[in-house]
Design an enzyme around this catalytic site. Sequence first.
Site, PDB file in Angstrom:
ATOM      1  CG  ASP A 123       9.081 -38.724 -11.888  1.00 36.56           C
ATOM      2  OD1 ASP A 123       7.911 -38.741 -12.293  1.00 36.56           O
ATOM      3  OD2 ASP A 123      10.069 -38.702 -12.633  1.00 36.56           O
TER       4      ASP A 123
ATOM      5  CG  HIS B 265      14.361 -31.262 -13.022  1.00 42.53           C
ATOM      6  ND1 HIS B 265      14.579 -30.400 -14.064  1.00 42.53           N
ATOM      7  CD2 HIS B 265      13.345 -32.077 -13.392  1.00 42.53           C
ATOM      8  CE1 HIS B 265      13.714 -30.684 -15.020  1.00 42.53           C
ATOM      9  NE2 HIS B 265      12.968 -31.697 -14.655  1.00 42.53           N
TER      10      HIS B 265
END
Length: 431
Positions: free
Chosen positions: A366, A309
């Site tokens: 996710d 991320h």
Amino acid sequence: MGDTPQTARLEIADQQEDLPFVGSTAGNSGVAVTSLLKDTGYVTVDPGFMNTASCSSDITFIDGDKGILRYRGYPIEQLAEHSSYLEVAYLLIHGHLPTAAEFDAFSSRISRHMLLQEDFRGLLAQMPRSAHPMAVLGAAIQTMTAFYPESIDPMNPAAVELAAGLLLAKMPTIISAIYRRASGYAMLYPKKGEGYIENFARMTFARPGEDPDLPPALIKAIDTLLILHADHEQNCSTSTVRIVGSAHANLYASIAAGVAALSGPLHGGANEAVLNMLAEIRDSGRDVKTFMKRVKNKEPGVRLMGFGHRVYKNYDPRAAIVKAHAHELLDALGVKDELLDIAMEVEGIALADDYFISRKLYPNVDFYTGIIYRAMGFPSSMFTPMFAFGRLPGWIAQWREMMADPQTKIARPRQIYVGPTARDYVPIEDR
Ligand code: ACO
């Protein structure tokens, strides 16, 4: 750390430039470079905005090193446990938790508007059944501009309020309609008096001739996943919404652009990509080690999807919440899924591997959400539309904040030109 200085001094060629600090209430402060070009002739260069704050915002706070996420100051863990998606939507959009009367007015207004006009349903019914749901969703939201012209003036607060309410009201109906059309079932209507998430779940999962089976665990899981996705400060799709809105495009057009950004596999499309990756590992005979070698060798197109991320250099707190509830939810839904076991095996290997440790790559939101959506019965192409559903209040809140901010200007970055310098046109016969 001592007192925060008021300016940062930049020496550039033989000039000195004092750049003002921009303070924060938490997290990093900034250095304003707005006058740099005018004063020195230089621009800042920051591909991917790795080091650039595009605005000041009081909506969402993330501490990526500590794995902290808060909406309007409230920790995501508390909101996921005690709040509801609609209450979080109110919080994000209006800045405070609603009183009972405020919440009642907000949710009744949304319930009243959930119905889609027949012409709108007809348009959705014209889309190819095989279309990707994100393509249909983006088109549907842009189409709202045509159906609700009384709500499109970005400078009229009452029109914006109406547009925000219509978006929140129509979104579940649109998403269920997209899903049902792709699955070959008739689109259903919202029911008066039924809860927001319950309406969505029924319109989505009810089978012709059967009483819908909507266990409370399913309703709670949908609500929680939507809360987890509701905002994430200046990510790619939210920045897109702000940039489009900065040109005074209306709220629907801005959010349709956000949907387009979210469809990318490096952003919202990652949840679908995670499931495809886990299925590929399963079909290879669960050869997790070989797959991890391919990731670490950086084979073209091979990444550990759902990992890494831009902001979190620690466990994504949203992934921790989803993971903690994954087994419990699958049990409640009576689903066993080998892909969850593979995901946990992949995570275990990655978190002990120097490639991932040294780059601070952890599971992001996710990584586990797709497994839960799959257990609910959604095909993987519906995962990103569900992400968009969740992110909607964040986009609305960020768009409104951008419009209300006196510092907002049309977003228009500069560039460093590296092409040919001036040259004369050559007629085609002489080339
Ligand atoms: N698998 C393997 N290696 C990775 C991964 C990954 N998922 N993510 C980053 N890396 C490596 C990069 O190859 C790079 O290695 P290097 O230093 O040897 O060159 C290093 O880690 C830094 O990666 P960047 O791509 O520079 O990081 P960036 O901040 O630009 O990208 C992103 C962040 C796009 C999320 C990236 O981690 C990624 O592609 N992850 C997979 C896709 C994904 O899960 N996206 C969902 C993001 S969350 C969301 O949108 C809701």
